[in-house]
Write an enzyme that holds these catalytic residues in place. Structure first.
Site, PDB file in Angstrom:
ATOM      1  N   HIS A   1     -25.277  90.778  29.565  1.00 31.67           N
ATOM      2  CA  HIS A   1     -25.526  92.682  30.445  1.00 31.67           C
ATOM      3  C   HIS A   1     -24.242  92.888  30.734  1.00 31.67           C
ATOM      4  O   HIS A   1     -23.888  92.369  30.883  1.00 31.67           O
ATOM      5  CB  HIS A   1     -26.539  91.329  31.695  1.00 31.67           C
ATOM      6  CG  HIS A   1     -25.849  90.879  32.548  1.00 31.67           C
ATOM      7  ND1 HIS A   1     -25.820  89.505  32.507  1.00 31.67           N
ATOM      8  CD2 HIS A   1     -25.031  91.089  34.021  1.00 31.67           C
ATOM      9  CE1 HIS A   1     -25.429  88.757  33.659  1.00 31.67           C
ATOM     10  NE2 HIS A   1     -24.260  90.025  34.107  1.00 31.67           N
TER      11      HIS A   1
ATOM     12  N   HIS B   1     -23.163  95.988  32.636  1.00 32.58           N
ATOM     13  CA  HIS B   1     -23.017  97.194  33.744  1.00 32.58           C
ATOM     14  C   HIS B   1     -22.474  98.024  33.724  1.00 32.58           C
ATOM     15  O   HIS B   1     -21.439  97.716  33.321  1.00 32.58           O
ATOM     16  CB  HIS B   1     -22.215  95.742  35.172  1.00 32.58           C
ATOM     17  CG  HIS B   1     -22.608  94.321  35.708  1.00 32.58           C
ATOM     18  ND1 HIS B   1     -22.996  94.128  36.748  1.00 32.58           N
ATOM     19  CD2 HIS B   1     -22.269  93.408  34.990  1.00 32.58           C
ATOM     20  CE1 HIS B   1     -23.509  92.868  37.041  1.00 32.58           C
ATOM     21  NE2 HIS B   1     -22.234  92.275  35.527  1.00 32.58           N
TER      22      HIS B   1
HETATM   23  P1  AMP Z   1     -23.213  88.969  37.058  1.00 32.11           P
HETATM   24  O1  AMP Z   1     -22.858  88.890  38.237  1.00 32.11           O
HETATM   25  O2  AMP Z   1     -22.921  89.491  35.763  1.00 32.11           O
HETATM   26  O3  AMP Z   1     -24.184  87.256  35.766  1.00 32.11           O
HETATM   27  O4  AMP Z   1     -24.208  89.666  37.148  1.00 32.11           O
HETATM   28  C1  AMP Z   1     -25.594  88.925  37.170  1.00 32.11           C
HETATM   29  C2  AMP Z   1     -25.951  90.396  38.448  1.00 32.11           C
HETATM   30  O5  AMP Z   1     -27.675  90.408  38.477  1.00 32.11           O
HETATM   31  C3  AMP Z   1     -25.335  90.942  39.702  1.00 32.11           C
HETATM   32  O6  AMP Z   1     -25.169  91.718  39.482  1.00 32.11           O
HETATM   33  C4  AMP Z   1     -26.881  90.375  40.145  1.00 32.11           C
HETATM   34  O7  AMP Z   1     -27.194  91.500  41.770  1.00 32.11           O
HETATM   35  C5  AMP Z   1     -27.779  91.074  39.010  1.00 32.11           C
HETATM   36  N1  AMP Z   1     -29.620  90.227  40.015  1.00 32.11           N
HETATM   37  C6  AMP Z   1     -29.827  88.807  40.194  1.00 32.11           C
HETATM   38  N2  AMP Z   1     -31.336  88.509  40.223  1.00 32.11           N
HETATM   39  C7  AMP Z   1     -31.462  90.244  39.842  1.00 32.11           C
HETATM   40  C8  AMP Z   1     -33.122  90.722  39.550  1.00 32.11           C
HETATM   41  N3  AMP Z   1     -34.354  90.018  39.869  1.00 32.11           N
HETATM   42  N4  AMP Z   1     -32.978  92.013  39.415  1.00 32.11           N
HETATM   43  C9  AMP Z   1     -32.573  93.094  38.870  1.00 32.11           C
HETATM   44  N5  AMP Z   1     -30.673  92.456  39.284  1.00 32.11           N
HETATM   45  C10 AMP Z   1     -30.546  91.229  39.252  1.00 32.11           C
END
Ligand code: AMP
Ligand code: ZN
Length: 104
Positions: free
Chosen positions: A98, A100
């Protein structure tokens, strides 16, 4: 992947605030926003991490960046960050690639 959180969001088995969808990717609001706008641009294809991406997936990764740019323009962001966290030690918590998009 059946137990992947982002695959479930893409399949609409888990709710999320989806702001954009096309044949290759989906963008939705991060549940813990780090700025006024915090979106995650996610390929429909399950790839665990950028470290696993192949050359064949180069166009897909480029598509994520160009989609993020368009979403930033649509939101009239004055400036923003585009960030991939790669691997546990790189701060990655969800193992489905993903991008950001964080800005205001
Ligand atoms: P990463 O640390 O790069 O893997 O980012 C994962 C991101 O996913 C974090 O910023 C979380 O806040 C976000 N996240 C986790 N669960 C959900 C969810 N159910 N819906 C939307 N974002 C989420
Ligand atoms: Zn997945």
């Amino acid at each position: 992947m059946s137990d992947c959180l982002f695959c479930k969001i893409i399949a609409k088995k888990i709710p999320a605030t989806i702001v954009y969808e096309d044949e290759k990717c989906v963008a939705f609001a991060d549940i813990h926003p780090k700025d006024k706008t915090h979106l995650l641009v996610v390929p429909r294809e399950h790839i665990a991490t950028v470290a696993d991406a192949t050359e064949a997936q180069e166009p897909l990764l480029g598509h994520l960046v160009v989609t993020a740019k368009k979403l930033a323009q649509q939101a009239s962001l004055v400036g923003y960050k585009l960030q991939f966290n790669v691997g546990k030690e790189g701060g990655q918590e969800v193992f489905h690639i993903h991008l950001h998009l964080i800005g205001h």
